[in-house]
Write a protein that holds these residues in place. Sequence first.
Motif, PDB file in Angstrom:
ATOM      1  N   VAL A   1      20.971 -11.788   9.021  1.00  0.00           N
ATOM      2  CA  VAL A   1      19.898 -12.148   8.090  1.00  0.00           C
ATOM      3  C   VAL A   1      20.490 -12.245   6.684  1.00  0.00           C
ATOM      4  CG1 VAL A   1      17.675 -11.482   7.107  1.00  0.00           C
ATOM      5  CG2 VAL A   1      18.165 -11.019   9.514  1.00  0.00           C
ATOM      6  N   MET A   2      20.405 -13.442   6.098  1.00  0.00           N
ATOM      7  CA  MET A   2      21.048 -13.685   4.812  1.00  0.00           C
ATOM      8  C   MET A   2      20.122 -13.480   3.620  1.00  0.00           C
ATOM      9  SD  MET A   2      24.000 -14.423   5.916  1.00  0.00           S
ATOM     10  CE  MET A   2      24.818 -15.013   4.436  1.00  0.00           C
ATOM     11  N   SER A   3      18.815 -13.705   3.835  1.00  0.00           N
ATOM     12  CA  SER A   3      17.879 -13.645   2.711  1.00  0.00           C
ATOM     13  C   SER A   3      16.496 -13.247   3.198  1.00  0.00           C
ATOM     14  CB  SER A   3      17.823 -15.011   2.013  1.00  0.00           C
ATOM     15  OG  SER A   3      17.026 -14.960   0.857  1.00  0.00           O
ATOM     16  N   VAL A   4      15.807 -12.424   2.397  1.00  0.00           N
ATOM     17  CA  VAL A   4      14.432 -12.022   2.724  1.00  0.00           C
ATOM     18  C   VAL A   4      13.532 -12.197   1.507  1.00  0.00           C
ATOM     19  CG1 VAL A   4      15.053 -10.356   4.530  1.00  0.00           C
ATOM     20  CG2 VAL A   4      14.899  -9.578   2.157  1.00  0.00           C
ATOM     21  N   ALA A   5      12.258 -12.458   1.764  1.00  0.00           N
ATOM     22  CA  ALA A   5      11.254 -12.556   0.702  1.00  0.00           C
ATOM     23  C   ALA A   5       9.926 -12.061   1.261  1.00  0.00           C
ATOM     24  CB  ALA A   5      11.126 -13.991   0.212  1.00  0.00           C
ATOM     25  N   ILE A   6       9.090 -11.537   0.376  1.00  0.00           N
ATOM     26  CA  ILE A   6       7.784 -11.014   0.769  1.00  0.00           C
ATOM     27  C   ILE A   6       6.701 -11.872   0.136  1.00  0.00           C
ATOM     28  CG2 ILE A   6       6.250  -9.003   0.686  1.00  0.00           C
ATOM     29  CD1 ILE A   6       8.749  -7.246   0.454  1.00  0.00           C
ATOM     30  N   SER A   7       5.685 -12.222   0.918  1.00  0.00           N
ATOM     31  CA  SER A   7       4.596 -13.041   0.392  1.00  0.00           C
ATOM     32  C   SER A   7       3.782 -12.247  -0.631  1.00  0.00           C
ATOM     33  CB  SER A   7       3.686 -13.511   1.529  1.00  0.00           C
ATOM     34  OG  SER A   7       3.054 -12.413   2.158  1.00  0.00           O
ATOM     35  N   PRO A   8       3.185 -12.942  -1.614  1.00  0.00           N
ATOM     36  CA  PRO A   8       2.416 -12.245  -2.656  1.00  0.00           C
ATOM     37  C   PRO A   8       1.266 -11.398  -2.116  1.00  0.00           C
ATOM     38  CG  PRO A   8       2.864 -14.504  -3.320  1.00  0.00           C
ATOM     39  CD  PRO A   8       3.307 -14.380  -1.896  1.00  0.00           C
ATOM     40  N   ASP A   9       0.713 -11.773  -0.949  1.00  0.00           N
ATOM     41  CA  ASP A   9      -0.390 -10.983  -0.381  1.00  0.00           C
ATOM     42  C   ASP A   9       0.097  -9.780   0.418  1.00  0.00           C
ATOM     43  OD1 ASP A   9       0.545 -12.076   1.982  1.00  0.00           O
ATOM     44  OD2 ASP A   9      -1.257 -13.261   2.398  1.00  0.00           O
ATOM     45  N   ARG A  10       1.429  -9.591   0.461  1.00  0.00           N
ATOM     46  CA  ARG A  10       2.069  -8.435   1.099  1.00  0.00           C
ATOM     47  C   ARG A  10       1.931  -8.438   2.618  1.00  0.00           C
ATOM     48  NH1 ARG A  10      -1.294  -5.850  -2.539  1.00  0.00           N
ATOM     49  NH2 ARG A  10      -2.243  -4.526  -0.955  1.00  0.00           N
ATOM     50  N   LYS A  11       1.465  -9.533   3.182  1.00  0.00           N
ATOM     51  CA  LYS A  11       1.209  -9.553   4.622  1.00  0.00           C
ATOM     52  C   LYS A  11       2.376 -10.087   5.440  1.00  0.00           C
ATOM     53  CE  LYS A  11      -3.808  -9.962   4.236  1.00  0.00           C
ATOM     54  NZ  LYS A  11      -4.979 -10.817   4.444  1.00  0.00           N
ATOM     55  N   ARG A  12       3.259 -10.855   4.774  1.00  0.00           N
ATOM     56  CA  ARG A  12       4.311 -11.512   5.539  1.00  0.00           C
ATOM     57  C   ARG A  12       5.690 -11.327   4.913  1.00  0.00           C
ATOM     58  NH1 ARG A  12       0.522 -16.717   6.120  1.00  0.00           N
ATOM     59  NH2 ARG A  12      -0.080 -15.863   4.111  1.00  0.00           N
ATOM     60  N   VAL A  13       6.671 -11.265   5.788  1.00  0.00           N
ATOM     61  CA  VAL A  13       8.079 -11.258   5.384  1.00  0.00           C
ATOM     62  C   VAL A  13       8.696 -12.543   5.916  1.00  0.00           C
ATOM     63  CG1 VAL A  13      10.310 -10.113   5.619  1.00  0.00           C
ATOM     64  CG2 VAL A  13       8.228  -8.747   5.449  1.00  0.00           C
TER      65      VAL A  13
END
Length: 284
Positions: A1-13
């Motif tokens: 896994v090279m990169s991760v981000a979290i959605s603004p609603d905190r529900k998804r990665v």
Amino acid sequence: VMSVAISPDRKRVVCGSNDGVIQVWDMETGEALGAPLRGHTKAICCIAISLDGKCIVSGSKDHTIRVWDLETGKALGSPFQEHTDYVTSIAISPDGQRVVSSSYKTILVWDMQTGKLLVTPLEGHTRFIRSVAISPNGRHIVSGSDDTTIRVWDLQTGEALGPPLRKHTDAILSLTISPDGKRIVFGSKDNIIQVVDAETGEVVGAPLRGHTDRVLSVAISADGKLIVSGSPDKTVRVWDANTGSALCTPLQGHTEAVNSVAFSPDRKRIVSGSDDMTIRVWDL
């Protein structure tokens, strides 16, 4: 896994991996949401999510940038194809109108809707650019490079704002800007994290020391109080942004390099992605 981000609603990665695939996950259950997003032909190097939570932007070793609908997973428009080397970093402007990307010694500014370049390439770094960020007010781009410098650029015109803001003692591998726009936090090849004044480039406080290998990723919490970092030393570390002291013992569990770290918008969780092919969610 090279990169991760979290959605603004905190529900998804959202994660991008070495196999060129993007996957969206449920933050609570850890289940995959929908089919993988396929289109890139090589490793995903960087991922960003727009502030409105509608779009994912990805950069790859295939030299292209792609925009995706976060809800449907569908590709939006054609790939952005002006880079001549792999895309090392991407950032989305706060208004969602622009994408900034780096590759080798060049930074490009794109119209997010059309994929057209908005200014001539931003050039000035003399070695690989590893990281770009956009100021919270949407006016400036900040970049960090293997040439050991941090540079600041005007987002609208693409012009460099003076000489390099800061010259470090080693390659700058990752950087981020505090939510108030007053501080730049960067991680370096010499294993340290440093906070500098975004206006003057002056160092703020002592270096954050603890990692035993280079710092590949740094992030700052939405309230500006915490810094998180990831490294090939397999640890995730959390720091007090004001004092520079470690907030807790290193977060251990990954068995290979930690390539990417992110805070949830409410600061309660950290997500990390690693060469061990896992994503971990940590409760603070």
